[in-house]
Motif scaffolding. Sequence first.
Motif, PDB file in Angstrom:
ATOM      1  N   ALA A   5       2.235   1.702  -3.376  1.00 23.87           N
ATOM      2  CA  ALA A   5       1.206   2.168  -4.309  1.00 23.87           C
ATOM      3  C   ALA A   5       0.958   3.661  -4.102  1.00 23.87           C
ATOM      4  O   ALA A   5       0.827   4.424  -5.068  1.00 23.87           O
ATOM      5  CB  ALA A   5      -0.081   1.377  -4.109  1.00 23.87           C
ATOM      6  N   MET A  13       0.834  -1.196   0.000  1.00 19.71           N
ATOM      7  CA  MET A  13       0.000   0.000   0.000  1.00 19.71           C
ATOM      8  C   MET A  13       0.875   1.255   0.000  1.00 19.71           C
ATOM      9  O   MET A  13       0.613   2.218  -0.720  1.00 19.71           O
ATOM     10  CB  MET A  13      -0.915   0.022   1.237  1.00 19.71           C
ATOM     11  CG  MET A  13      -2.073  -0.952   1.168  1.00 19.71           C
ATOM     12  SD  MET A  13      -3.227  -0.520  -0.134  1.00 19.71           S
ATOM     13  CE  MET A  13      -4.094   0.823   0.674  1.00 19.71           C
ATOM     14  N   ASN A  49       3.974  16.889 -17.200  1.00 19.80           N
ATOM     15  CA  ASN A  49       3.333  16.695 -18.506  1.00 19.80           C
ATOM     16  C   ASN A  49       2.485  17.894 -18.880  1.00 19.80           C
ATOM     17  O   ASN A  49       2.493  18.343 -20.025  1.00 19.80           O
ATOM     18  CB  ASN A  49       2.463  15.438 -18.495  1.00 19.80           C
ATOM     19  CG  ASN A  49       3.314  14.182 -18.616  1.00 19.80           C
ATOM     20  OD1 ASN A  49       4.470  14.256 -19.028  1.00 19.80           O
ATOM     21  ND2 ASN A  49       2.755  13.061 -18.223  1.00 19.80           N
ATOM     22  N   LEU A  74       4.564  13.689 -12.093  1.00 21.35           N
ATOM     23  CA  LEU A  74       4.714  13.526 -13.545  1.00 21.35           C
ATOM     24  C   LEU A  74       3.591  14.235 -14.289  1.00 21.35           C
ATOM     25  O   LEU A  74       3.810  14.849 -15.332  1.00 21.35           O
ATOM     26  CB  LEU A  74       4.710  12.044 -13.917  1.00 21.35           C
ATOM     27  CG  LEU A  74       5.979  11.274 -13.561  1.00 21.35           C
ATOM     28  CD1 LEU A  74       5.809   9.806 -13.895  1.00 21.35           C
ATOM     29  CD2 LEU A  74       7.161  11.860 -14.307  1.00 21.35           C
TER      30      LEU A  74
END
Lengths: 466, 226
Positions: A279, A276, A293, A289
């Motif tokens: 994750a 977890m 982007n 990110l």
Amino acid sequence: MSRPSLRLLRSSTFRLAFLAALLFAVTGLGMLGLVRWMTTSLLDQRVDLVVSAELELLQQMQAQSGLEALAAEVNARANSLQGRYRAYLLEDGNGAVLAGNLASWPKGRSEGDIHLRFRAADTSADPGSPVRATVVALPGGARLLVGRLQSDRRAFEEVVNRVMLGGAGLSLVLGFGVGLILARRALGRMDRINRTAQTILDGQLQGRVPLSGDGDEFDHLSVNLNSMLDRIERLVEAMRGVTRNIAHDLRTPLNRLRNRLELALIEERDGEAGRMVLADAIGDVDGILGTFNALLGIARIEGRLPRENFRDIDLDNLISGLGELYAPLAEDQGLAFSAHAQQGLQIMGDHHLLSQALANLLDNAIKYTPPGGHVSLSAQLRGGAVLLSVSDDGPGIPADQRERVVEPFVRLDEARHLPGAGLGLSLVAAVAEAHGGRLLLEDAGPGLRAVLELTLPNHGQVINSL
Amino acid sequence: MKVLVVEDDAPTASFLQRGLSEAGYGADIASDGIVGLEMASRGRYAALIVDRMLPRMDGLLLVETLRRMDCRAPVLFLSALGDVDDRIKGLQSGADDYVCKPFAIAEVLARIEVLLRRGETSSTTMSVLTVGPLEMTPLSRTVRRGGVAIALQPREYCLLDYLMRHAGQVVTRAMLLQAVWDYHFDPQTNVIDVHISRLRQKIDEGDGPSLIQTVRGAGYMLRADS
């Protein structure tokens, strides 16, 4: 920098002014030369007429009374009072002088078959003056020369020569002077522009070219340069702001990620709990990110060539496609959703960019409008502009914040707890600008209306079937 | 089945290699364009993952050359250039799909899987598609579950069509958004999830597990057995 005088001489303004003066001088010289030539020919013709009448008379005398009588007559005329203004010479067939006021046959220039030009003798009334004479052959091989001093011709020529010389000199001097003055003026204006460029090179982006207020070409250039500088300054400022904000805003999620990983290391969690944590860490990284982007996307849109990838877009299609994608989401959030496009609207644009921009606005509207509210997407033509708008009746944006929220990384305090990096509206604004339009944030009373206003004239045609 | 990874960044290459072997594929690595071309033309690879910007030979040129050499293996481009134009250029060179860097391994695996199985499922002329109790007739655009017709919106039909053609494979949200809606951006909200849950309501029966499973961290999968 070279010496100032040399700079003036090298300037194009000076060269042009001097060239104009030179051309003026040459034209003036040419015209005066023509006048001189025409006038002197006229004077010569007058002399020739008088002389030919006299010669006719003398020839008749010779025919009636013989050569000796002619010699006496010629001598009489040569020695008379007017004889000092005239030239006479009578020669026999052997070249011996029979009569006249010239010592010998004059050396001069023959003009035409019978005319002769030479300088007046010292014994004449005006020594050195030009003489124009006519020569006739008499029976028995004798020759008779009769001419007139042309003092007036000489005086005229002298005057004209002086005028030509003086005029040409004067226009050259004036051309030089005026050229210098004009060049100094132009260089002065250029120097102001150059000084501004230098201050900007030195890092002072606020520098602007002062205007003279004449409305001349330098003012035009200066106005254009100034608006270019305004835009550059805005872009640079925005870039500085973005860099500052990237550094600032990315520190927070990176710090969160670091804490999470540190915690995982300390607690030595294993199994499901450990997974977890990992994750969650991936989620953090995805957020970062995503920010990069989005920034990259905005930079790409801003760096595109004008109208790159523009095609005809059927707005009905664009709106209904997005409406279909977002309607279920809005309904799930308990919002009433509608999508409507005025029939037959078409614009030139980038379909992907416009879709993405409207999707961002829809994301925002659905995210910030509480259940029970309304969200609508529409396309319409109003006053020569196509308006693509997303309206909601959510909390809206306070009037004093509307300009600010378009800037990258700016988020309202009320939105800080929601996911997002504060780049969505910046991207929408960039898309609007790429289409020669702008993003307007208006009060929908209550709520927010975000409008992509795409002005048509420099943008494409509208085909409105209604 | 073996996959060739042509990628000059060693950590990325070995990350892909590990990801692929976890998913049950063998993987070889070529670290530049020329080596990649040699290995691809000699070895028998089921698919290629090619970086756009490679030393010695650009990825675009590599794929164009392979296609001219009549190499039919599916190619997935990886690229830091994420524009729609770059995507189109990549596909025009002969590649079959395109993933932007930075990528999630799940996205790459899902797309590779689709490419590898394309031969089995892609026949658009198939008269009837069947997955478990679902039966789709593309010609009449009808869907039945256990013989009972299900009414679907056109877009729901497209969504189900894509899922059924890729049954048993993971399809990501980005893949669905591209294939079904032709949008190439990342929505900030869960638009796709909502569409999936609507579709589930229509095709699932009772309280049993859904035919469309959520694959954590990746996307969705339509499966017959559950």
